[in-house]
Motif scaffolding. Structure first.
Motif, mmCIF file in Angstrom:
data_model
loop_
_atom_site.group_PDB
_atom_site.id
_atom_site.type_symbol
_atom_site.label_atom_id
_atom_site.label_comp_id
_atom_site.label_asym_id
_atom_site.label_seq_id
_atom_site.Cartn_x
_atom_site.Cartn_y
_atom_site.Cartn_z
ATOM 1 N N LEU A 39 6.810 -19.397 -60.407
ATOM 2 C CA LEU A 39 6.143 -19.593 -59.121
ATOM 3 C C LEU A 39 5.659 -18.256 -58.571
ATOM 4 C CD1 LEU A 39 5.600 -21.807 -56.851
ATOM 5 C CD2 LEU A 39 7.628 -20.864 -55.745
ATOM 6 N N GLY A 40 6.546 -17.243 -58.582
ATOM 7 C CA GLY A 40 6.155 -15.920 -58.119
ATOM 8 C C GLY A 40 5.077 -15.310 -58.990
ATOM 9 N N PHE A 41 5.190 -15.495 -60.324
ATOM 10 C CA PHE A 41 4.221 -14.933 -61.259
ATOM 11 C C PHE A 41 2.837 -15.532 -61.051
ATOM 12 C CE2 PHE A 41 1.861 -14.886 -65.198
ATOM 13 C CZ PHE A 41 2.052 -13.602 -65.703
ATOM 14 N N THR A 42 2.785 -16.864 -60.926
ATOM 15 C CA THR A 42 1.477 -17.504 -60.778
ATOM 16 C C THR A 42 0.857 -17.205 -59.417
ATOM 17 O OG1 THR A 42 2.585 -19.567 -60.110
ATOM 18 C CG2 THR A 42 1.944 -19.348 -62.415
ATOM 19 N N TYR A 43 1.693 -16.951 -58.406
ATOM 20 C CA TYR A 43 1.187 -16.527 -57.099
ATOM 21 C C TYR A 43 0.646 -15.102 -57.215
ATOM 22 C CZ TYR A 43 1.743 -15.285 -52.051
ATOM 23 O OH TYR A 43 1.582 -14.853 -50.766
ATOM 24 N N LEU A 44 1.411 -14.203 -57.845
ATOM 25 C CA LEU A 44 0.924 -12.842 -58.075
ATOM 26 C C LEU A 44 -0.294 -12.861 -59.001
ATOM 27 C CD1 LEU A 44 3.037 -9.708 -58.781
ATOM 28 C CD2 LEU A 44 1.367 -10.365 -60.490
ATOM 29 N N SER A 45 -0.251 -13.674 -60.028
ATOM 30 C CA SER A 45 -1.335 -13.967 -60.969
ATOM 31 C C SER A 45 -2.128 -12.749 -61.417
ATOM 32 C CB SER A 45 -2.314 -14.992 -60.374
ATOM 33 O OG SER A 45 -3.237 -15.400 -61.371
ATOM 34 N N PRO A 46 -1.735 -12.132 -62.529
ATOM 35 C CA PRO A 46 -2.486 -10.990 -63.055
ATOM 36 C C PRO A 46 -3.952 -11.290 -63.297
ATOM 37 C CG PRO A 46 -0.396 -11.239 -64.201
ATOM 38 C CD PRO A 46 -0.539 -12.445 -63.324
ATOM 39 N N VAL A 47 -4.235 -12.475 -63.838
ATOM 40 C CA VAL A 47 -5.624 -12.826 -64.145
ATOM 41 C C VAL A 47 -6.458 -12.937 -62.871
ATOM 42 C CG1 VAL A 47 -7.122 -14.665 -65.011
ATOM 43 C CG2 VAL A 47 -5.163 -13.901 -66.366
ATOM 44 N N VAL A 48 -5.914 -13.623 -61.852
ATOM 45 C CA VAL A 48 -6.654 -13.795 -60.600
ATOM 46 C C VAL A 48 -6.912 -12.441 -59.941
ATOM 47 C CG1 VAL A 48 -6.551 -14.722 -58.246
ATOM 48 C CG2 VAL A 48 -5.832 -16.127 -60.185
ATOM 49 N N GLY A 49 -5.858 -11.621 -59.844
ATOM 50 C CA GLY A 49 -6.016 -10.329 -59.190
ATOM 51 C C GLY A 49 -7.022 -9.431 -59.881
#
Length: 497
Positions: A39-49
């Motif tokens: 949940l935290g990873f997908t919120y942080l989301s490397p790809v999105v950022g």
């Protein structure tokens, strides 16, 4: 509750801990450590950022902009360590709001929650708006403001339907999002490095003429928005604290894992893209406005690029899903303490689904309105992202400051996870970093633009905080709440270890 339910609650250590804190949870504890981390990873989301701001940051500062990911990662790790101590002692749904409440008091908590809620809702809008062009490209539509808005609205509806499925569905979706994103990052980044690399690592120290007419340091700070936008989301692990078994131990660990794994993945993706861009000068001059799309098309062809875009879209979708879940839990926690207008409605809970449906609805409608209003701005994505990140950072630092104040007054974190004798130093360093990042975000950088545009980020922060203060002074929502507050110092006296 039935007699059997009461008996189970007595035996459940998580329920006993919550009861000691004054709450009886209605959430289902269906979220494992890995699901919480996801949940935290997908919120942080490397790809999105990275994909959202890669072109802007590369144009501003050239390849060295990648170092902002390292700098910000260290700073946000300090914040995550402070949050880990707090959530370990106060594993309550809603994250920043209940933490601020126990560390400082009702008024401080209300303002912290207000700023954080607005920022979360705007961040949802920024993510789905940023996904719009990728959806359009995947479907073969002409990328335009209108198609971007329509695609963003469709994504909001989709994530709301998924979130209404409950904690178990959210956990599964987060795990799928994590698996898809990390696999996509490794495959895409690995292929770009092996087969499409145009430069060696030396370019990471060469600006290629960026900021030729001004200070490069100032340009690097402006490009640093890619790092600042990247490293938040770890706090979402704590927003769902009442849905995680053994939350006091697992959530601090999940927060740290989010920074480590998410930061490494983001840096890897950014590095692969930087080394695959054939002409930095074209990006810096504005001739190549979409270096990500160009690199992907060259590396994978039209069909392969669409597959990559599908992976990117899953990343955006899971990021918006996590954001909406965090926002709904925050507003539910607020309403449960009778701190919001309409608390009676917003605090309603669907026991069959295990979610607060009306706060989820708010977390869909408000971002949809922001997306609709974006039609009137030429550079909507940069403005939305800047406003959202500022709000998140302000809320973070309100909690970090509250923790520092509590330490000075004698608070010693009493949860299973503590920093011991390093706690005070880490807390101070986290506050210094956060204030510096906020100053960087609000600094005016477009003197040729109208003054209100040049100071837009600062003005947005002032307006949000100002409106919150006025609402608090006029409506006095804290008077309706009798839940515990400002009890950190009184309720804990654990010695430093």
């Amino acid at each position: 509750m039935t007699t059997a339910e009461r008996s189970g609650a007595v035996q459940d250590p998580d329920a006993r801990r919550l009861a000691d804190l004054g709450y009886t949870s209605e959430f289902h504890r269906d979220m494992s450590l890995w699901a919480n981390f996801s949940l935290g990873f997908t919120y942080l989301s490397p790809v999105v950022g990275v994909y959202t701001l890669f072109a802007v940051s590369l144009a501003l500062a050239g390849p060295p902009m990648i170092w902002s990911l390292v700098i910000v990662g260290v700073g946000q790790l300090l914040v995550a360590l402070v949050f880990g101590e707090i959530v370990s002692q106060y594993p309550i749904a809603g994250g920043l709001y209940p933490w601020a409440r126990r560390l400082w008091g009702r008024r401080w908590a209300w303002l912290t929650g207000w700023v954080y809620a607005i920022a979360l809702l705007v961040t949802i809008a920024s993510v789905v708006y940023g996904a719009g062009p990728y959806v359009s490209s995947l479907l073969g539509l002409t990328v335009s403001t209108n198609t971007t808005i329509v695609c963003a609205l469709v994504l909001i509806v989709l994530v709301t339907v998924i979130n209404l499925g409950g904690t178990r569905v959210l956990a599964i979706a987060a795990l799928i999002g994590f698996g898809t994103e990390i696999l996509g990052a490794l495959v895409v980044g690995g292929w770009l490095l092996l087969a499409e690399r145009e430069h060696d690592l030396g370019v990471l120290f060469d600006s290629f003429g960026a900021a030729r007419e001004g200070s490069y340091f100032a340009a690097f700070l402006a490009a640093g928005l890619i790092g600042i936008f990247q490293y938040y989301g770890f706090e979402a692990c704590g927003d769902v604290a009442e849905e995680v078994p053994d939350a006091s131990r697992r959530i601090p660990k999940a927060m740290r894992m989010t920074i480590y794994v998410g930061g490494a993945a983001a840096t890897f993706v950014c590095l692969a893209l930087v080394l695959a861009v054939p002409d930095f000068g074209a990006v810096i001059s504005g001739e190549n406005a979409d270096p990500v799309g160009g690199v992907l098309s060259t590396a994978f062809g039209d069909t392969g690029a669409k597959i990559v875009l599908a992976v990117v879209l899953v990343s955006f979708l899971s990021c918006a899903l996590s954001l909406q879940a965090a926002a709904s839990r925050l507003m539910y926690s607020y309403a449960r303490d009778r701190m919001l207008p309409g608390s009676g409605l917003l605090a309603r809970f669907s026991r069959s689904r295990g979610v607060p449906p009306y706060t989820l609805l708010v977390a869909a409608v408000v971002p949809a309105v922001v997306v609709g209003v974006s039609r009137f701005s030429e550079d909507a994505i940069v403005k939305i992202v800047s406003f959202a990140v500022l709000g998140i950072y302000l809320a973070f630092q309100l909690v970090v400051l509250a923790a520092l104040r509590a330490r000075v007054k004698g608070w010693r974190p009493a949860g299973p996870f503590t920093l011991g004798r390093w706690g005070f130093a880490v807390n101070v360093a986290a506050l210094v970093y956060g204030v510096a990042a906020i100053v960087n975000m609000v600094w005016p950088r477009t003197p040729d633009a109208p003054w209100y545009d040049d100071y837009l980020v600062l003005l947005s922060g002032v307006v949000v905080v100002g409106v919150g203060v006025v609402l608090m002074a006029v409506t006095r929502p804290y008077r309706h709440s009798d839940a515990a507050a400002d009890d950190a110092v009184r309720s804990t006296a654990a010695p430093e270890r």
